[in-house]
Enzyme design. Sequence first.
Site, PDB file in Angstrom:
ATOM      1  N   HIS A  94       2.062   1.926  -3.524  1.00  0.00           N
ATOM      2  CA  HIS A  94       1.148   2.767  -4.231  1.00  0.00           C
ATOM      3  C   HIS A  94       1.323   4.152  -4.056  1.00  0.00           C
ATOM      4  CE1 HIS A  94      -1.423  -0.172  -6.088  1.00  0.00           C
ATOM      5  NE2 HIS A  94      -1.699  -0.783  -5.086  1.00  0.00           N
TER       6      HIS A  94
ATOM      7  N   GLU B  22       0.769  -1.230   0.006  1.00  0.00           N
ATOM      8  CA  GLU B  22      -0.139   0.022  -0.048  1.00  0.00           C
ATOM      9  C   GLU B  22       1.086   1.225   0.018  1.00  0.00           C
ATOM     10  OE1 GLU B  22      -3.069  -0.128  -0.700  1.00  0.00           O
ATOM     11  OE2 GLU B  22      -3.323  -2.404  -0.582  1.00  0.00           O
TER      12      GLU B  22
HETATM   13 ZN   LIG Z   1      -2.778  -2.625  -4.608  1.00  0.00          ZN
END
Ligand SMILES: [Zn+2]
Length: 268
Positions: A131, A128
Amino acid sequence: MQTTRIRWITLLVAIAGCQTSPLGRSQLMLVGDAEMEKMGVEAFEQLKSEGKVSSDAQANAYVTCVANAITGALPAKDATGSGPWEVRVFQDDTANAFALPGRKIGVHTGLLKVAKNQHQLATVIGHEVGHVIAKHGAERVSDQFATQIAAQGAGAVLGAVTSPTTQGLAMAALGVGAQGVVLKFSRTQESEADLIGLDRMAAAGFDPRESVPLWKNMEAASQGARPPEFLSTHPNPATRIQDLQKRIPDAQPIADQAHKQGRNPHCG
Ligand SMILES: [Zn+2]
């Protein structure tokens, strides 16, 4: 008319420019870092106000320990934003997690049943954070704006970038909108987040080999009647396991180096 709209997009791209992701892919960027951080902070406040923040002190301490180990080991070039990261556990049975621009991390209680140890949880949090490092949210917002500009003309869209009407769009693009309006990350973005995440969790001293059992657990959890949201918005686990296995020999020396530098997290 179509030509005019394409000219607008071309002009915007020229102004805002394309950027390059950490893995060398060129990205359309119509939104700045400060704007994305504002959107991330607002989206996180919105989620917290919905009253699903877990009061389980042990779960919050465990997740915060893993998240802080990862964010504390980010190289300067990846340390997006400023100030401390805010980490919260949300009471939600889906095996999901998210990180937002503006240094926000959320983990659902459902993920803690699928990620069996700190290394597996670090795999998801690393993904995460990956990202955010690769600015995938900004890329999705930019793609949405480009689509809207093509449909409505630039004036209407650019005037509304910060208005409440675009808040739903921003939350969807950040992956935390109301169910059904979350925009999916592309396969390319997912692969980037996997590889960046593996390096970043290894740099924190977690075991990159645990990424494989994590995704196997995810796959097993998806066999039930209702697959975890995390999988429904993410690509085929078999493919990502293969890609991670290829990357582990590169990530292992990063973990070895972290251990030599005294980074040996013991969370939970
Ligand atoms: Zn993802």
